[in-house]
Scaffold this motif. Structure first.
Motif, PDB file in Angstrom:
ATOM      1  N   HIS A 130     -65.044 -14.361 -27.729  1.00 38.20           N
ATOM      2  CA  HIS A 130     -64.452 -13.575 -26.658  1.00 38.20           C
ATOM      3  C   HIS A 130     -65.461 -13.319 -25.529  1.00 38.20           C
ATOM      4  CE1 HIS A 130     -60.871 -11.446 -25.647  1.00 38.20           C
ATOM      5  NE2 HIS A 130     -61.567 -10.396 -25.251  1.00 38.20           N
ATOM      6  N   ALA A 131     -66.732 -13.266 -25.896  1.00 35.16           N
ATOM      7  CA  ALA A 131     -67.768 -12.986 -24.892  1.00 35.16           C
ATOM      8  C   ALA A 131     -68.281 -14.269 -24.246  1.00 35.16           C
ATOM      9  CB  ALA A 131     -68.914 -12.231 -25.552  1.00 35.16           C
ATOM     10  N   GLY A 132     -67.744 -15.420 -24.643  1.00 36.87           N
ATOM     11  CA  GLY A 132     -68.167 -16.679 -24.028  1.00 36.87           C
ATOM     12  C   GLY A 132     -69.315 -17.349 -24.757  1.00 36.87           C
ATOM     13  N   VAL A 133     -69.740 -16.811 -25.892  1.00 34.11           N
ATOM     14  CA  VAL A 133     -70.841 -17.403 -26.645  1.00 34.11           C
ATOM     15  C   VAL A 133     -70.306 -18.546 -27.514  1.00 34.11           C
ATOM     16  CG1 VAL A 133     -72.613 -16.939 -28.410  1.00 34.11           C
ATOM     17  CG2 VAL A 133     -72.010 -15.183 -26.706  1.00 34.11           C
ATOM     18  N   VAL A 134     -70.934 -19.708 -27.435  1.00 37.27           N
ATOM     19  CA  VAL A 134     -70.463 -20.854 -28.218  1.00 37.27           C
ATOM     20  C   VAL A 134     -70.730 -20.612 -29.707  1.00 37.27           C
ATOM     21  CG1 VAL A 134     -70.832 -23.317 -28.677  1.00 37.27           C
ATOM     22  CG2 VAL A 134     -70.726 -22.480 -26.320  1.00 37.27           C
ATOM     23  N   ARG A 164     -67.831 -17.146 -40.058  1.00 38.68           N
ATOM     24  CA  ARG A 164     -67.377 -15.744 -40.060  1.00 38.68           C
ATOM     25  C   ARG A 164     -66.335 -15.474 -38.958  1.00 38.68           C
ATOM     26  NH1 ARG A 164     -72.410 -16.190 -40.453  1.00 38.68           N
ATOM     27  NH2 ARG A 164     -72.796 -15.562 -38.309  1.00 38.68           N
ATOM     28  N   PRO A 165     -65.199 -16.124 -39.051  1.00 41.15           N
ATOM     29  CA  PRO A 165     -64.217 -16.014 -37.955  1.00 41.15           C
ATOM     30  C   PRO A 165     -63.625 -14.613 -37.808  1.00 41.15           C
ATOM     31  CG  PRO A 165     -63.277 -17.155 -39.847  1.00 41.15           C
ATOM     32  CD  PRO A 165     -64.735 -16.995 -40.141  1.00 41.15           C
ATOM     33  N   HIS A 166     -63.388 -14.273 -36.595  1.00 47.71           N
ATOM     34  CA  HIS A 166     -62.696 -13.025 -36.258  1.00 47.71           C
ATOM     35  C   HIS A 166     -61.226 -13.398 -36.072  1.00 47.71           C
ATOM     36  CE1 HIS A 166     -62.963  -9.109 -33.701  1.00 47.71           C
ATOM     37  NE2 HIS A 166     -61.778  -9.220 -34.278  1.00 47.71           N
ATOM     38  N   TYR A 190     -57.505 -10.940 -31.290  1.00 50.08           N
ATOM     39  CA  TYR A 190     -58.789 -11.519 -30.875  1.00 50.08           C
ATOM     40  C   TYR A 190     -58.620 -12.995 -30.496  1.00 50.08           C
ATOM     41  CZ  TYR A 190     -63.735 -12.530 -30.720  1.00 50.08           C
ATOM     42  OH  TYR A 190     -64.983 -12.893 -30.305  1.00 50.08           O
ATOM     43  N   LEU A 191     -59.139 -13.350 -29.327  1.00 47.62           N
ATOM     44  CA  LEU A 191     -59.004 -14.733 -28.860  1.00 47.62           C
ATOM     45  C   LEU A 191     -60.365 -15.401 -28.683  1.00 47.62           C
ATOM     46  CD1 LEU A 191     -56.239 -14.390 -26.101  1.00 47.62           C
ATOM     47  CD2 LEU A 191     -56.000 -15.442 -28.368  1.00 47.62           C
ATOM     48  N   TYR A 192     -60.471 -16.583 -29.234  1.00 48.62           N
ATOM     49  CA  TYR A 192     -61.555 -17.490 -28.862  1.00 48.62           C
ATOM     50  C   TYR A 192     -61.017 -18.391 -27.761  1.00 48.62           C
ATOM     51  CZ  TYR A 192     -63.767 -16.446 -33.417  1.00 48.62           C
ATOM     52  OH  TYR A 192     -64.353 -15.839 -34.492  1.00 48.62           O
ATOM     53  N   SER A 193     -61.887 -19.243 -27.208  1.00 45.16           N
ATOM     54  CA  SER A 193     -61.359 -20.326 -26.384  1.00 45.16           C
ATOM     55  C   SER A 193     -62.003 -21.624 -26.837  1.00 45.16           C
ATOM     56  CB  SER A 193     -61.593 -20.061 -24.903  1.00 45.16           C
ATOM     57  OG  SER A 193     -62.956 -19.926 -24.669  1.00 45.16           O
ATOM     58  N   ALA A 194     -61.235 -22.677 -26.725  1.00 44.99           N
ATOM     59  CA  ALA A 194     -61.729 -23.997 -27.121  1.00 44.99           C
ATOM     60  C   ALA A 194     -61.727 -24.882 -25.877  1.00 44.99           C
ATOM     61  CB  ALA A 194     -60.819 -24.594 -28.185  1.00 44.99           C
ATOM     62  N   SER A 195     -62.838 -25.562 -25.646  1.00 50.37           N
ATOM     63  CA  SER A 195     -62.925 -26.454 -24.480  1.00 50.37           C
ATOM     64  C   SER A 195     -63.252 -27.858 -24.935  1.00 50.37           C
ATOM     65  CB  SER A 195     -64.048 -26.017 -23.531  1.00 50.37           C
ATOM     66  OG  SER A 195     -63.738 -24.792 -22.970  1.00 50.37           O
ATOM     67  N   VAL A 196     -62.658 -28.808 -24.266  1.00 47.90           N
ATOM     68  CA  VAL A 196     -62.974 -30.207 -24.538  1.00 47.90           C
ATOM     69  C   VAL A 196     -63.516 -30.832 -23.256  1.00 47.90           C
ATOM     70  CG1 VAL A 196     -61.953 -32.454 -25.001  1.00 47.90           C
ATOM     71  CG2 VAL A 196     -61.332 -30.493 -26.414  1.00 47.90           C
ATOM     72  N   GLN A 202     -58.509 -24.127 -23.687  1.00 39.61           N
ATOM     73  CA  GLN A 202     -57.280 -23.581 -24.270  1.00 39.61           C
ATOM     74  C   GLN A 202     -57.582 -22.326 -25.085  1.00 39.61           C
ATOM     75  OE1 GLN A 202     -53.795 -25.216 -24.346  1.00 39.61           O
ATOM     76  NE2 GLN A 202     -54.865 -25.514 -22.417  1.00 39.61           N
ATOM     77  N   PRO A 203     -56.591 -21.420 -25.205  1.00 36.79           N
ATOM     78  CA  PRO A 203     -56.806 -20.241 -26.053  1.00 36.79           C
ATOM     79  C   PRO A 203     -56.794 -20.649 -27.521  1.00 36.79           C
ATOM     80  CG  PRO A 203     -54.525 -20.336 -25.355  1.00 36.79           C
ATOM     81  CD  PRO A 203     -55.236 -21.457 -24.648  1.00 36.79           C
TER      82      PRO A 203
END
Ligand code: GCB
Length: 589
Positions: free
Chosen positions: A212-216, A243-245, A254-260, A276-277
């Motif tokens: 969420h904070a942009g940390v890979v 350790r997924p949130h 809680y959202l991560y983002s995935a980038s390709v 993408q979310p």
């Protein structure tokens, strides 16, 4: 997160519009100076179609726009994107026909690279038609079919070595959660790409997940591969997240983002990035204990909602959409059925961010046509819905249809095939269907999950609520996974009666207090039936149905808990708020 490398411009403003069919209006030099000036989102029915009587305009409307794409777009593939046009759209650029899209609710895009002139004036012309079409679902339904370019339009320039744009309007990057535990999550990332350069390329694909904070927090870089000119190629890679949130409904969405990134391996330079979310969650349904999220039962306190608004029709603004979610939040809703169709991308974005569990569906309402063209269109709308919305964690259920009036071979075969398509496209989610004929009728058995539209206290005033029905069905078929997809009653805000009792008339006398009574009775019975996987009020908001006459509310369905203009929260809204939230009604300062 790597920034987007795409060049995207909004084409929402500066359109000319005429609500009529005009021969030759696609020609670049056509004189449109007498047409009205509009911006999109736009509909031609918002102001004059909502007075009841089946009298709103269903026909052809033309839109034209001049624009000058920047010279700096040279070398890119240029995609003209429409987020939604109801319902058949023909599109031209500089008089060259790019194509046609049939279906009022999905986004679509055309490759306009060879038709656009950079740095010069260009003309886009769109012919939109909101008449019923024999091969396009829905053939009929209980809502107004607003016409026009009612969502956004944009132009996107993508490097010729990039993620594929022609994939049923989907993002070209698809995230599949393969495992999830407290220790780690594994996400399979499928990237559909294209080498549109005139020459072979050497490519690497890098997939990263950021918190969420942009940390890979996870990464996968593919081996270099050689791709011939004008070739599509898919890459499947796995990213592991320690350790997924979890995305955990409204308590913690809680959202991560995935980038390709598509990287030119000869230069090491990234050519395209798609983000993408990503929400990590386990969802399941059990025939006796209902819906569970992340291993815990979650009662789905749901509502249905259309996408319309007084004076805007379907051209709902982002602020209005947020306001609708604010109202649902206030009432304590945690599940949304986007009846009866795919809605705008920002609806799913809001649902992801605010933790709603979503059932979204294609508009296969009332009836099917027994033709190959109709079946192909239903499948197309299903694939568009699934591909375009694949990565939204809020979506738990794909709906394949609503209330088919007859259970004939054509209907059953189509529902069976659509359920099979959901399984083939997305094994991570469940299909569902909202039924109203015969509880065990085959139509209700094709999807993974059964659901029923039941109007006790309204269309059926012989019983005060759905409890006895639910118990009977559950006892007859204990393995059937049952939801109540619609229940409710009309609520007029200008008719009042202190202690109303049935009968009421659906088309004339149904005071607001009667609607409250139906909901109080229904909810008292529903809240104790843990085997139901969800219950969905019909409807969160009053909505436009041009053909309806409900006494004082012509052109509306007034089963909403909030009025069409959102100015009145009806009594039943406050009732649900008292049941579904802990918020005090009165703040004493
Ligand atoms: C239904 C339909 C819905 C209608 C609703 C009603 O069962 O699925 O589209 O609007 O009933 O109010 O009659």
């Amino acid at each position: 997160m790597p920034p987007s490398l795409r060049a995207s411009v909004s084409l929402d403003s500066g359109w000319r519009f005429l609500r009529a069919d005009v021969p030759g209006a696609e020609a670049p030099l056509f004189n449109d100076s007498s047409w009205s000036s509009v911006s999109v989102p736009h509909t031609w029915n918002a102001l004059d179609g909502q007075d009841g009587g089946s009298n709103y305009y269903r026909g052809i409307g033309w839109y034209r726009k001049h624009f000058t794409p920047a010279a700096s777009l040279a070398g890119r593939r240029l995609w003209l994107q429409f987020d939604g046009v109801n319902q058949v759209a023909d599109v031209w650029v500089n008089g060259v026909r790019l194509g046609q899209h049939r279906g009022g609710f999905a986004g679509f895009r055309f490759d306009a690279t060879s038709s656009l002139k950079l740095g010069q004036d260009n003309v886009v012309a769109v012919k939109a038609d909101n008449r019923a079409a024999a091969d396009v679902a829905p053939l009929s339904a209980d809502f107004t079919f607003f016409g026009g370019i009612y969502r956004h339009v944009s132009l996107t320039g993508v490097d010729p070595l990039g993620v594929r744009m022609g994939d049923y309007g989907g993002p070209g990057v698809y995230l599949r959660q393969r495992s999830l535990s407290d220790a780690s999550a594994s996400v399979e990332v499928t990237t559909r790409s294209w080498n549109n350069r005139g020459s072979a390329a050497r490519v690497r694909v890098r997939a990263v997940v950021a918190d969420h904070a942009g940390v890979v927090v996870g990464e996968s870089v593919s081996a270099v591969r050689s791709v011939n000119a004008a070739t599509g190629f898919d890459t499947v890679q796995t990213v592991t997240i320690p350790r997924p949130h979890r995305w955990n409904s409204k308590a913690d969405p809680y959202l991560y983002s995935a980038s390709v990134e598509i990287i030119d391996a000869d230069t090491g330079v990234a050519k395209d990035v798609v983000t993408q979310p990503l929400g990590l969650r386990l969802a399941s349904v059990d025939a006796s204990s209902g819906f569970s999220l992340n291993g815990k039962r979650l009662r789905l306190n749901g509502v249905n909602a259309h996408q319309d608004r007084q004076n805007a029709g379907w051209a709902v603004s982002a602020d209005q959409q947020r306001e609708d979610f604010d109202l649902m939040d206030e009432m304590g809703v945690n599940a949304l059925r986007t009846a009866h169709y795919q809605q705008a991308a920002n609806v799913y974005d809001l649902a992801d961010a605010r933790g709603y569990v979503v059932w979204t569906e294609i508009p296969l309402v009332n009836e099917v046509a027994d033709t190959a063209a109709f079946r192909a269109n239903a499948q197309q709308q299903l694939l568009e819905m699934i591909r375009q919305n694949f990565n939204h964690p809020s979506i738990a259920f794909w709906g394949i249809g609503n209330e088919q009036k007859t259970s004939n071979t054509a209907t059953n075969n189509l529902l069976r095939d659509l359920a099979a398509s959901v399984r083939a496209e997305d094994s991570g989610r469940l299909s569902t269907y909202a039924s109203h004929i015969g509880d065990l009728d085959p139509v209700s058995s094709h999807a993974d999950l059964a659901a029923y539209n039941k109007y006790y206290g309204w269309y059926d005033q012989s019983s005060t609520g759905p409890g006895a029905w639910a118990d009977r069905l559950h006892a007859r078929d204990p393995l059937r996974k049952i939801a109540l997809s619609e229940y409710g009653a009309g609520g007029s805000v200008v008719q009042h009666e202190e202690n109303p009792s049935p009968p009421v008339t659906t088309s004339r006398w149904h005071p607001e207090e009667y609607q409250t009574l139906v909901h109080e009775n229904s909810w008292a019975q529903l809240k104790t039936r843990d085997f139901l996987w969800g219950t969905f009020v019909w409807n969160m908001f009053d909505f436009a149905v041009d053909s309806r006459s409900e006494g004082d509310t012509l052109g509306r369905n007034d089963k909403g808990l909030v009025t069409y203009d959102r100015s009145v929260r009806k009594d039943a809204f406050w009732f649900y708020k008292s049941q579904w939230t802990d918020t005090p009604f009165v703040h004493l300062n």
